[in-house]
Design an enzyme around this catalytic site. Sequence first.
Site, PDB file in Angstrom:
ATOM      1  N   ASP A   1     -10.902  90.892  53.906  1.00  0.00           N
ATOM      2  CA  ASP A   1      -9.864  91.213  52.936  1.00  0.00           C
ATOM      3  C   ASP A   1      -8.878  92.212  53.539  1.00  0.00           C
ATOM      4  OD1 ASP A   1      -8.315  92.074  50.880  1.00  0.00           O
ATOM      5  OD2 ASP A   1      -9.948  92.957  49.716  1.00  0.00           O
TER       6      ASP A   1
ATOM      7  N   GLU B   1      -7.905 109.528  80.012  1.00  0.00           N
ATOM      8  CA  GLU B   1      -8.800 110.693  80.125  1.00  0.00           C
ATOM      9  C   GLU B   1      -8.962 111.282  78.727  1.00  0.00           C
ATOM     10  OE1 GLU B   1      -7.512 113.523  83.304  1.00  0.00           O
ATOM     11  OE2 GLU B   1      -5.986 111.998  83.654  1.00  0.00           O
TER      12      GLU B   1
ATOM     13  N   GLU C   1     -10.434 113.670  76.103  1.00  0.00           N
ATOM     14  CA  GLU C   1     -11.125 114.954  75.955  1.00  0.00           C
ATOM     15  C   GLU C   1     -11.626 115.087  74.518  1.00  0.00           C
ATOM     16  OE1 GLU C   1      -8.587 117.537  79.245  1.00  0.00           O
ATOM     17  OE2 GLU C   1      -7.862 117.474  77.186  1.00  0.00           O
TER      18      GLU C   1
ATOM     19  N   GLU D   1     -14.758 120.751  80.090  1.00  0.00           N
ATOM     20  CA  GLU D   1     -13.339 121.097  80.130  1.00  0.00           C
ATOM     21  C   GLU D   1     -13.132 122.610  79.996  1.00  0.00           C
ATOM     22  OE1 GLU D   1     -10.395 120.582  80.743  1.00  0.00           O
ATOM     23  OE2 GLU D   1     -10.416 118.488  81.380  1.00  0.00           O
TER      24      GLU D   1
ATOM     25  N   GLU E   1     -14.916 116.065  78.983  1.00  0.00           N
ATOM     26  CA  GLU E   1     -14.088 114.904  79.321  1.00  0.00           C
ATOM     27  C   GLU E   1     -14.965 113.894  80.045  1.00  0.00           C
ATOM     28  OE1 GLU E   1     -10.182 115.587  81.151  1.00  0.00           O
ATOM     29  OE2 GLU E   1     -10.640 114.053  82.643  1.00  0.00           O
TER      30      GLU E   1
ATOM     31  N   HIS F   1      -4.672 111.969  78.457  1.00  0.00           N
ATOM     32  CA  HIS F   1      -3.719 111.616  79.524  1.00  0.00           C
ATOM     33  C   HIS F   1      -3.845 110.128  79.792  1.00  0.00           C
ATOM     34  CE1 HIS F   1      -4.222 115.962  81.265  1.00  0.00           C
ATOM     35  NE2 HIS F   1      -3.576 115.933  80.118  1.00  0.00           N
TER      36      HIS F   1
ATOM     37  N   ARG G   1       0.550 121.004  86.554  1.00  0.00           N
ATOM     38  CA  ARG G   1       0.015 120.372  85.363  1.00  0.00           C
ATOM     39  C   ARG G   1       0.679 120.822  84.075  1.00  0.00           C
ATOM     40  NH1 ARG G   1      -5.393 118.063  86.313  1.00  0.00           N
ATOM     41  NH2 ARG G   1      -5.618 117.952  88.577  1.00  0.00           N
TER      42      ARG G   1
ATOM     43  N   GLU H   1       0.835 109.909  85.652  1.00  0.00           N
ATOM     44  CA  GLU H   1      -0.019 110.445  84.594  1.00  0.00           C
ATOM     45  C   GLU H   1       0.865 110.955  83.468  1.00  0.00           C
ATOM     46  OE1 GLU H   1      -1.819 114.295  85.183  1.00  0.00           O
ATOM     47  OE2 GLU H   1      -3.682 113.649  84.227  1.00  0.00           O
TER      48      GLU H   1
ATOM     49  N   ARG I   1       1.187 112.800  80.198  1.00  0.00           N
ATOM     50  CA  ARG I   1       0.277 113.849  79.757  1.00  0.00           C
ATOM     51  C   ARG I   1       0.382 114.265  78.296  1.00  0.00           C
ATOM     52  NH1 ARG I   1      -2.031 116.764  83.592  1.00  0.00           N
ATOM     53  NH2 ARG I   1      -1.799 118.695  82.426  1.00  0.00           N
TER      54      ARG I   1
HETATM   55  P1  ADP Z   1      -7.048 114.166  86.601  1.00  0.00           P
HETATM   56  O1  ADP Z   1      -6.812 114.543  88.024  1.00  0.00           O
HETATM   57  O2  ADP Z   1      -5.791 114.128  85.828  1.00  0.00           O
HETATM   58  O3  ADP Z   1      -8.109 114.995  85.927  1.00  0.00           O
HETATM   59  P2  ADP Z   1      -8.990 112.043  86.419  1.00  0.00           P
HETATM   60  O4  ADP Z   1      -9.671 111.923  87.722  1.00  0.00           O
HETATM   61  O5  ADP Z   1      -9.688 112.777  85.328  1.00  0.00           O
HETATM   62  O6  ADP Z   1      -7.547 112.650  86.676  1.00  0.00           O
HETATM   63  O7  ADP Z   1      -8.652 110.583  85.849  1.00  0.00           O
HETATM   64  C1  ADP Z   1      -8.013 109.649  86.603  1.00  0.00           C
HETATM   65  C2  ADP Z   1      -7.877 108.369  85.820  1.00  0.00           C
HETATM   66  O8  ADP Z   1      -6.853 107.584  86.444  1.00  0.00           O
HETATM   67  C3  ADP Z   1      -9.133 107.481  85.815  1.00  0.00           C
HETATM   68  O9  ADP Z   1      -9.287 106.867  84.556  1.00  0.00           O
HETATM   69  C4  ADP Z   1      -8.789 106.455  86.891  1.00  0.00           C
HETATM   70  O10 ADP Z   1      -9.478 105.211  86.761  1.00  0.00           O
HETATM   71  C5  ADP Z   1      -7.327 106.278  86.643  1.00  0.00           C
HETATM   72  N1  ADP Z   1      -6.604 105.622  87.750  1.00  0.00           N
HETATM   73  C6  ADP Z   1      -6.828 105.688  89.073  1.00  0.00           C
HETATM   74  N2  ADP Z   1      -5.973 104.897  89.755  1.00  0.00           N
HETATM   75  C7  ADP Z   1      -5.174 104.308  88.811  1.00  0.00           C
HETATM   76  C8  ADP Z   1      -4.109 103.373  88.865  1.00  0.00           C
HETATM   77  N3  ADP Z   1      -3.652 102.883  90.001  1.00  0.00           N
HETATM   78  N4  ADP Z   1      -3.551 103.002  87.693  1.00  0.00           N
HETATM   79  C9  ADP Z   1      -3.971 103.491  86.533  1.00  0.00           C
HETATM   80  N5  ADP Z   1      -4.973 104.364  86.416  1.00  0.00           N
HETATM   81  C10 ADP Z   1      -5.573 104.776  87.539  1.00  0.00           C
HETATM   82 MG    MG Z   2      -5.413 114.363  83.743  1.00  0.00          MG
HETATM   83 MG    MG Z   3      -8.786 117.051  81.283  1.00  0.00          MG
HETATM   84 MG    MG Z   4      -9.152 114.562  84.175  1.00  0.00          MG
HETATM   85 MG    MG Z   5      -7.617 119.984  79.961  1.00  0.00          MG
END
Ligand code: ADP
Ligand code: MG
Ligand code: MG
Ligand code: MG
Ligand code: MG
Length: 442
Positions: free
Chosen positions: A52, A130, A132, A187, A194, A243, A314, A331, A333
């Site tokens: 529904d 990512e 959190e 975190e 995270e 992110h 960052r 990334e 953010r």
């Molecule tokens: P940070 O340095 O911001 O903490 P993380 O290591 O926590 O980054 O997270 C990195 C994320 O980016 C992971 O989910 C990873 O799979 C993703 N990632 C890595 N390479 C690529 C890509 N080419 N395209 C999209 N996402 C990617």
């Molecule tokens: Mg990040």
């Molecule tokens: Mg983080």
């Molecule tokens: Mg991270």
């Molecule tokens: Mg953080």
Amino acid sequence: DRYTKQDVIDLVRENDVQFIRLQFSDVFGTLKNVAITARQLEKALDNKCMFDGSSVDGFVRIEESDMYLYPDLDSFLIFPWHSQSGKVARLVCDVYGQDGLPFIGDSRYILKKVLRKSKKLGYNFNVGPECEFFLFHTDEEGCPTTLTHEKAGYFDVAPLDLGEAARRDMILNLENMGFEIEASHHEVAPAQHEIDFKYDNALRTADNILTFKFVVKYIAKRHGLYASFMPKPISGVDGSGMHLNMSLWSEGQNMFADSRGELGLSDEAYHFMAGLMKHAPEMSLITNPLVNSYKRIVPGYEAPVDISWSPANRSPLIRVPTARGSGTRLEFRSPDSAANPYLALAVSLAAGIDGLENKLQPGKASTKNQYEVTEKAKLKAGIGALPRDMKEAMDLFKDSEFMKEVLGDHIFDRYLDAKQGEWESYQKTVSQWEIDEYLYKI
Ligand code: ADP
Ligand code: MG
Ligand code: MG
Ligand code: MG
Ligand code: MG
């Protein structure tokens, strides 16, 4: 394509699955389920399961309420825990109307629409989130609080940190379900965690974000904790973001990488980034959907406040992580986990495509900590701001032809209506801050 209909039927039988959760999402990204027994599986796989639609937020009125769920076979996975009634599996579904057409209020359909457009341009869109979250205690009635064992200290004598144990259990369960967990860590804030899973195509990632949040909450509960993805549950410490790491691929190649380009990035990467930067303010109501979301994006807590980009630090809206080759990515953010992942990814991709089609440029990178740059300097450098609160985000959204175009009238109108109601309710409420600040002064 991973599975045929028969594969799914066989998997359910072989693994003794008793219940199948047919998963979809309302307009706000809330996970919805219709649970069926294994006996009804064939009917479900023939797209004959009905629900529904009038009882789902942002869907339809009572007069046109019968909707159908069309399972996406490739999304089949089994939850690794046993409940008393047997094993449970999930199938993510598309929502269809009685007319046999995709339902325009289904946010998964909106994402698919934008993905089709990018496919036409020759691109696959990959995303890694990512997410959190905080692990909080519950009170005697089992209701969530914002108390944490890490702060309260009354678990000092416990031999094992409750939060770490819960997180380990989450990771084991997610891995058993086929999630590829890449990293997990405590975190910045007390009790904040995270867990990152590997990037995948945007549709699969959006499906998985909903399942991920469900699993995290479920396992937290088994450990006597409450997992919250609320963007800013506690003032004065970091909030929780989501992110979004993004890249475009073509024939197995990461199109954002170009060893001859500036910083090893391709023109596509810069255009995509510029599109995100151009549309980020009007997208905010989708990427940061709550009154509370805007308490996170303030200076000083690793969240962006303005529309800048950087290869390193960052504080800006977009960071270019150092990884190159297949890991080359942008990334984004600002988004938080309160966002509907389908819509957040749909508008992000649409913004990036606008950047590509119009060859937009992101301007110079910011090398400074954006929290320390003065408003005057930003003005001079042409760096715009993100909306300061939900009202500002709503006003930008309301006037955005781009958002209307991407989301379609149905979702645009219903989403805006709901957010307006939410803002009015907030606006009328006297908060603790006001009492503390004014009661004794005036
Ligand atoms: P940070 O340095 O911001 O903490 P993380 O290591 O926590 O980054 O997270 C990195 C994320 O980016 C992971 O989910 C990873 O799979 C993703 N990632 C890595 N390479 C690529 C890509 N080419 N395209 C999209 N996402 C990617
Ligand atoms: Mg990040
Ligand atoms: Mg983080
Ligand atoms: Mg991270
Ligand atoms: Mg953080």
